[in-house]
Scaffold this active site. Structure first.
Site, PDB file in Angstrom:
ATOM      1  N   GLU A  60       0.806  -1.226   0.000  1.00 56.26           N
ATOM      2  CA  GLU A  60       0.000   0.000   0.000  1.00 56.26           C
ATOM      3  C   GLU A  60       0.833   1.267   0.000  1.00 56.26           C
ATOM      4  OE1 GLU A  60      -0.886  -2.702   1.507  1.00 56.26           O
ATOM      5  OE2 GLU A  60      -2.958  -3.073   0.897  1.00 56.26           O
ATOM      6  N   HIS A 129     -10.983  -3.849   9.654  1.00 56.22           N
ATOM      7  CA  HIS A 129     -11.533  -3.745   8.294  1.00 56.22           C
ATOM      8  C   HIS A 129     -12.836  -2.945   8.256  1.00 56.22           C
ATOM      9  CE1 HIS A 129      -8.782  -6.961   7.137  1.00 56.22           C
ATOM     10  NE2 HIS A 129      -9.180  -6.894   5.901  1.00 56.22           N
TER      11      HIS A 129
END
Ligand SMILES: Cc1ncc(C[n+]2csc(CCOP(=O)(O)OP(=O)(O)O)c2C)c(N)n1
Ligand SMILES: Cc1ncc(C[n+]2csc(CCOP(=O)(O)OP(=O)(O)O)c2C)c(N)n1
Ligand SMILES: [Mg+2]
Ligand SMILES: [Mg+2]
Lengths: 325, 323, 325, 323
Positions: A60, A129
């Site tokens: 990322e 999440h």
């Protein structure tokens, strides 16, 4: 007008812009044949190939940094990060680089990048999440931050985000299947304009993202009690359309702010402060500003606890009602 | 490619050394504000790289970027202006000494977040590749930066996408104070190339002609094979890390050992031995470079011009396209 | 009482705690013989050796992650990151891991970690070394966030932070040489308690960190104008001592909030919202809440521009004065 | 170390397979909420690792952690409870299937942020080393995770500090959908060990006795040489990445090739050939494991107990020491 899902609206916006300009490039993990974690980009690789749809490793920080570098050289990357929670990993390229490059180069460089990522709970994916991390971005000059709630807004804002010459953090909610009407012809929605999703007289509810749905339900319940609710859907958090907020509050004299992120330190603070520091709005208020947000805890895995973490229709009705009498 | 006559190379290195010494003095006497990172001792790397690539190739530098920037061709005026926060500086005084950007000379600037610039360079290379350019990007990074995760991520991506990046590790034995011997788990950063199937080499970074020729080889390889390359240059910073460094972490003996390998001293000797130049001529170059900088500095000290707050706020956001 | 600097106060707190408990370990880049970037840890390596002073590579994400892992196993790490700006790199281990481990393990694990880093401008280090990024942390349940302004507070809070069984983000300002009186005997300052740094009657100024100095200067100027200023120094941002804020505002009927971070989206929003949503405080207010913060731009390198970016004594005096008449 | 009789090993693998199949079915029939990551096909790695280390050694798992957790000894009851969000679950229903933590069995849990757990494991090893423990930590991570920067940073630190970490790369050919062939710039993750002066090896992860013996060797090396070790196990996940995976990114042929190397089928055959067990006996084990899980599941379906919101809020912060 045609009906389409939030997912399709975002996809259509990307497709139109990718067709218009081959420098618009989707970059992210599994955005190819898998179509991205929430299948927003399904089919794009077939149409645009690997020059405009670039699948990356699980990296990322690196991939967002790469997108910033590419943007400096003329690419207009749309970067997808699978879950907003991983924005922690992308915060260095976004906050320290994308947001500052134009400034540090005194205008010589620019970073026309869109950072797309979904925020929010409701998926049973537990604490890492399901966060709503918009405040990672909202205190950073140099960034725009948008968070559309409907398919129509998502499409129009995405097209604008892609055409923007500045880095835009484009937050999505996870109710990707939500349907809505979208104009047939091309349209753009300017970044920085809130939308009054419901006109009302008695109380203003300010919200954004997925909470719009819950707030709308609450407004219907309140209508039955003869409370007329005006709903301001911010759409853009930075820049914030303070004019629309203030005008509505001055009209209704009552303000309720609702978001999913934990209340303390959430973006509702900025909105409440905006109202509380405007003399006209402040003096119109019949009651203190009320804020509703997520509980002060990580999101639990358990389905019922997860659902109960964030403002419910009843909470909103109750809070709105408390503004009267 | 700039002229690469030996005398031109030596002149470039002397310019850099003179520049750094002047900056050092300006900080010591509090004429300059902020912090600074001098690269005295590393001039051979900068000259060798800048002259070994094409002038249309790009560089992405580090926090220690004066030498890179000078070698790539930036004007001393514009650099000094930036250091003074003057509006005639490279970034009109907004960027400062760790962010020297000069697009005209294909210097995309650096990141003061050590290592993060390597991803930027990799992304630039991605867009160069997409647009069919034949140019490459040099990503400078230090031994300290080599331990940042983003460097790993970037090298992996550059490899799988076969991007035109020259990863240029400037190994000067230390991070801020920490020795690479303790912090880098491998003797040579070049040894990390195999982790990414990236060809690599480690060379003496104080030998300017070696750097130049190896960079040329690497650049040719990158263009022809369409693969990235990792080149480690071993060098030493004679100066402290920044203006407040007391140099407690290394010995005077070690410094003396490295002083013998001073890239400018070595190259001067070689050129004199080869009969390309005399010591008197070198002294003349030194003097002329020094006078040039002195004149520039004096003029900035006399006439300071800076942006207003309102003007600087114009640079936060780029104008939007009209809808 | 003895005079010491902010730097020495933090150092002394760490020394005392390291001597008390060998599981208290300082971890960071160049924290050994260099003494850390701002020489806060000078001498610690000589006294405590490499078992309690661990120098790391330039690997912010990894080293903070390592500290979280070590904390789970019983270490009480004090992690130093050189500049608050690099908190972007440490945000994954802090937000996604340190803050959630206790919860996700239903109490089985805990992370008694202190994350130390300096925030703020004034050093001429330009946009990537001068930010005030407290809002990276303040919306995260599971974390405590403190930001002491004086040597005395710094010492007492640091000792408490080290003894806390929860992850504490300990923000420092860069005026490390600032002198102040510190008690001779051991003392602790509880996390979550604001401190009234100056008692006054006419207006409450709420601030924290380095801005306390500027606010104090402004209060003296205002005193000359016969405006009596009460200064609430928050010391702790999460948890926030809302009681002290509200009581002061209810008393003075006027609230001004000052911080260095960019105003929009800054922590001042939460404070303003706290006041605006409390019925007693809200109804006591004679005037809207006023907020002052940094300009909406990255910090420029140029010295004068850098200084002008953040609230000045004059700005505070002017803002406070605007609350009257 | 648990009993490592061949039959015990096989039983463990069968338990894991049975468990996963049951979970798969519960998700398919919407009896379970959220998402799940099955590791069908990777049982040999989990059994081999758990049995090759000491029971007092620690593991740090991944998002795909059912097998690791079962093999390390956790009760099926407590695991299934967690999946149902029941308060009798490992984390009382707060953690969910990606965060199976069981300190009693020295399982420190995982991170659902792929790769981030490797730093946690490294830190745990640091504290073990400081406290004079002889134990090690296994840091599981996938081929996808291997490209995260934090893995690089962690391996570097483990090396320079000589920490007792067994870096256990579970290479199953894919990340979510992306092939390691395209994403990992080197054939074997074991080849990255040399970047950190970490000894490494790549082995067949579907051969449980090989995994067991190589893990034992590695554990001995870590304890004796006081160095980390990197072991790559090559395996394959037969299942999709998560419940919504349509498996478009790989071919049915490839799956069929790997099916032949099914670790349970292979080991069953070996043990039958060796006369250690008969197929009938294996069928009995399967049946008994299956019944056991069915009973547990049935009881949770019948009697669900969960925390209240107020109770769960108790776990946000640990109690503070009193001042
Ligand atoms: C991410 C990050 N961490 C720490 C620092 C502080 N810092 C500035 S320079 C430096 C050392 C860098 O060492 P190296 O990469 O070898 O470059 P050199 O200074 O030797 O040129 C450090 C740690 C930083 N700027 N960025
Ligand atoms: C940092 C991060 N990025 C992306 C994801 C989404 N994601 C979950 S599993 C996965 C693939 C991981 O691949 P690998 O490490 O090979 O493990 P495997 O799934 O094969 O067991 C991804 C990308 C994540 N959880 N964390
Ligand atoms: Mg170095
Ligand atoms: Mg995998």
């Amino acid at each position: 007008m045609k009906m389409m899902s939030y997912r399709e609206a975002i996809r259509e916006a990307m497709m139109e812009e990718m067709a218009r300009d081959e420098n618009v490039v989707l970059i992210g993990e599994d955005v190819g044949c898998y179509g991205g974690c929430f299948t927003v980009s399904s089919g794009l690789i077939d149409r645009f190939g690997t020059r405009q749809v670039i699948e990356t490793p699980v990296s990322e920080e690196g991939l967002v940094g790469v997108a910033v570098g590419a943007a400096i050289m003329g690419m207009r990357p749309v970067v997808e990060v699978m879950y907003g929670d991983f924005s922690t990993l992308a915060s260095d390229p976004l906050l320290n680089h994308a947001a500052k490059t134009h400034f540090m180069s005194a205008g010589a460089q620019s970073v026309p990048l869109v950072y797309r990522t979904p925020m929010g709970s409701g998926t049973g994916a537990a604490a890492q999440h399901t966060q709503s991390l918009e405040t990672l971005f909202t205190n950073t000059p140099g960034l725009h931050v948008v968070f559309p709630s409907t398919p129509c807004d998502a499409k129009g804002l995405m097209k604008c985000a892609i055409r923007s010459n500045n880095p835009v953090v484009f937050l999505e909610h996870k109710n990707y299947g939500q349907m809505g009407l979208v104009p047939d012809d091309e349209y753009l929605i300017e970044i920085g304009k809130a939308d009054i999703k419901r006109i009302g007289e008695d109380v203003t509810i300010i919200t954004y993202g997925r909470m719009l749905d819950t707030v709308t339900q609450a407004a219907r319940v309140l209508e039955d009690d003869e409370v007329s609710v005006e709903i301001v859907d911010l759409r853009s958090l930075r820049p914030l359309d303070t004019r629309t907020i203030l005008d509505s509050v001055i009209k209704t004299k009552r303000a309720l702010i609702v978001h999913e992120a934990p209340l303390f330190g959430g973006f509702s603070g900025e909105i409440a402060a905006t109202i509380a520091s405007d003399s006209k709005a402040f003096s119109s208020l019949m009651k203190p500003v009320v804020r509703l947000g997520g509980r002060e805890m990580p999101i639990p895995f358990n389905k019922h606890l997860e659902a109960a973490m964030i403002p419910q229709v009843e909470d909103i009705v109750k809070a709105a009602t408390s503004l009267f009498g | 490619m700039e002229s690469t006559s030996p005398v031109a190379i030596l002149t470039l290195m002397i310019r850099s050394r003179t520049f750094e010494r002047k900056i050092e003095q300006l900080f010591r006497t509090h004429k300059m504000h902020g912090t600074t990172h001098l690269a005295i001792g590393q001039e051979a790397v900068h000259a060798g790289v800048a002259l070994g690539i094409d002038s249309s190739d790009w560089i992405v530098t580090t926090h220690r970027c004066h030498g890179h920037t000078l070698a790539k061709g930036s004007s001393v005026e514009a650099m000094i202006g930036e250091f003074f926060g003057d509006k005639r500086g490279l970034s009109k005084g907004l960027g400062g000494s760790m962010h020297l950007i000069d697009l005209k000379h294909h210097n995309a600037g650096s990141s003061a977040v050590v290592g993060s610039s390597v991803a930027l360079a990799t992304g630039m290379a991605l867009q160069l590749q997409r647009s069919g350019s034949d140019n490459l990007v040099v990503a400078f990074f230090g031994d300290g930066a080599s331990n940042r995760g983003v460097v790993h991520e970037s090298m992996n991506m550059a490899s799988i996408w076969s991007l035109p990046v020259l990863f240029l590790a400037e190994h000067n034995e230390y991070g801020m104070s920490s020795s690479a011997k303790k912090m880098v788990s491998v003797d040579s950063i070049a040894d990390r190339g195999s982790s990414y199937s990236i060809k690599s080499e480690s060379i003496d970074g104080n030998d300017v002609e070696l750097v130049l020729s190896k960079v040329r080889d690497a650049a040719r390889y990158i263009r022809e094979e369409k693969r990235p390359f990792l080149l480690e240059t071993r060098t030493y910073r004679f100066s402290g890390h920044s203006k407040s460094d007391k140099l407690l972490y290394r010995s005077r003996e070690e410094e003396a050992e490295w002083a013998k390998k001073d890239p400018i001293g070595r190259y001067s000797q070689i050129l004199v031995d080869r009969g390309e130049i005399t010591y008197d001529q070198i002294a003349e170059i030194e003097q002329s470079e020094s006078e040039n900088i002195d004149t520039i500095v004096a003029s900035y000290l006399e006439d300071h011009q800076e942006l207003t707050l309102e003007e600087s706020m114009e640079y936060v956001y780029h104008d939007e396209v009209s809808l």
